[in-house]
Design an enzyme around this catalytic site. Structure first.
Site, PDB file in Angstrom:
ATOM      1  N   GLY A  13       0.847  -1.278   0.086  1.00 12.34           N
ATOM      2  CA  GLY A  13      -0.095   0.117  -0.088  1.00 12.34           C
ATOM      3  C   GLY A  13       0.874   1.195  -0.117  1.00 12.34           C
ATOM      4  N   CYS A  42       3.043   5.309  16.024  1.00 11.88           N
ATOM      5  CA  CYS A  42       4.317   4.549  16.770  1.00 11.88           C
ATOM      6  C   CYS A  42       5.119   4.088  15.814  1.00 11.88           C
ATOM      7  CB  CYS A  42       3.352   3.229  17.116  1.00 11.88           C
ATOM      8  SG  CYS A  42       2.396   3.746  18.431  1.00 11.88           S
TER       9      CYS A  42
END
Length: 444
Positions: A260, A267
């Site tokens: 993707g 994070c």
């Protein structure tokens, strides 16, 4: 047990509510009085599914309360979870001033033995530094109380944080003191009995390192499959089938092999940078993670290249971004790929429209010049191209006909591989994916 949670941001509020749901008496503390006032009024300032209901339920049951006074939070606490921010510094390491400040205040205010638990993501050996800060404060006061330091990293995913906390894959806690270990066993006994999740008991630096190593591995898998997707684009292979074939190997497994637009959020980018920084501090060049980061950043350029190939140039073109948040289920814009794309498109003279079901207002405030539209069809109307930047259900539910009827020319860059290529191509959409079949493949 009586528990204090210091810092009621995303991690802290979820931790507090879930510990209360397991029967503990929890006081959530934050020095931002506006957050505490909002919680007293039932308002949560970020989007996280199921969390508002859980907080309200635990407050009503009398197991969860909030304060902006640390002394009040510590009054009966047997264990204190530190859930404050560790924002990145310019050199890549985390800013630990808030963690240090909590340790210092606990050393100043503690009137009884307590276990101070790092829940915030911190680099290895932070516990030792924190222990030194606390001991100096206790010595200065001359109080005869014991504050043990432990590490208990979180592994929650934004958008699924409540489920991840109530039903974790594992619970990790580290301490050098048997008394502190017993306290943490008591804290997690209800959860472990209820779920059967395994507990990893270790020392503080190992527990700290498990968190960074885990996120670094997940980020590595994402960058790996995105690099594979680029190769698939070049040779005409389908990265989804490649990933399926890889994932059937039990040694590899299927998770985090979805090609993707790359990772974002609070994070992975920060933790990869922090792990690289930590490695350098101890004399190791973590070149693998540096490449992981480079691949991730380059994935956004792949999308821009696909747009340029279709539109020739971007000046005066209208491009719609479907999705603002870095992933579905959250309104978090930190390191969101859509931010990068919007700024790059604006810099090249394009008009940028954006749609998102929960993060639209914040995105418009973050990127001056974008046109925020709260309906995906209206956001696409008469645009020259659309980029799928977040795979919200509201985006996935669009049909090929929606693209054909609204776009001035049906160019779709599916940067999240949210749609079936054959369905889109057969309908006449000028469709481009990340490592799957595309309009250029059909043309050749």
């Amino acid at each position: 047990m009586h528990v204090a949670v210091v810092g009621v941001g995303h991690v802290g509020l979820v931790t507090a509510a879930c510990l209360a749901a397991d029967g503990h008496h929890v006081v959530g503390m934050d020095d931002d009085a506006s957050k505490i006032e909002g919680l007293h009024e039932g308002r949560i300032w970020f989007h996280e599914p199921d969390l508002p209901e859980l907080v309200a339920e635990q407050e009503a049951a009398g197991r969860l309360s909030f304060t902006d006074d640390l002394a009040v939070a510590l009054k009966e606490a047997e264990v204190v979870f530190v859930c404050v921010g560790t924002p990145p510094l310019p050199g890549g390491g985390p800013n630990l001033r808030y963690v240090e400040a909590v340790g210092r205040k606990v050393g100043e205010l503690a009137e009884r033995d307590v276990v101070l638990v790092e829940k915030s993501t911190v680099p290895a050996n932070t516990g030792a530094r924190l222990r030194g800060v606390i001991e100096r404060e206790l010595d200065r006061r001359g109080h005869d109380v014991t504050v043990h330091v432990a590490s208990n990293p979180e592994f929650l995913r934004e958008g699924q944080a409540v489920a991840d906390t109530l039903r974790p894959d594992r619970v990790v806690y580290g301490t050098e003191h048997e008394d502190a270990r017993d306290v943490l066993r008591r804290v997690y006994a209800p959860l472990l009995e209820r779920t059967g999740a395994p507990a990893v008991e270790t020392d503080v630096p190992t527990a700290e390192l498990i968190k960074h190593a885990s996120n670094a591995m997940l980020a590595t898998r994402i960058s790996f499959i995105n690099q594979v997707a680029r190769v698939c684009d070049a040779v005409g292979a389908d990265v989804a089938v490649v990933a399926e074939g890889m994932g059937l190997d039990e040694r590899i497994g299927p998770k985090f092999l979805q090609a993707g637009l790359g990772y974002g959020g609070s994070c992975f980018p920060k933790d990869v940078d922090a792990f690289i920084h930590l490695a350098r501090q101890v004399g190791e060049d973590f070149l693998l993670l540096e490449e992981v980061r480079r691949i991730n950043e380059g994935q956004r350029e792949v999308v821009l290249r696909k747009l340029r190939d279709e539109l020739w140039h971007l000046e005066a073109k209208v491009v719609t971004l479907l999705g603002a948040a870095f992933k579905p289920g959250t309104d978090d814009l930190r390191e969101a790929p859509a931010l990068y794309l919007a700024r790059a498109l604006l810099a090249e003279g394009a008009t940028v429209r954006v749609y998102d079901p929960v993060a639209l207002e914040a995105f418009a405030a973050e990127v001056e010049g974008v046109v925020a539209i709260d309906d995906p069809l209206e956001a696409m109307r008469d645009a020259d191209a659309v980029v799928i930047t977040t795979e919200w259900d509201e985006v996935r539910s669009l049909s090929p006909g929606d693209f054909l009827e609204t776009l001035s020319y049906p160019i779709v860059i599916d940067a999240r591989n949210a749609f079936d290529p054959d369905t889109m191509l057969d309908a006449g959409v000028r469709y481009h994916s990340m490592g799957r079949r595309s309009a250029s493949d059909r043309a050749s």
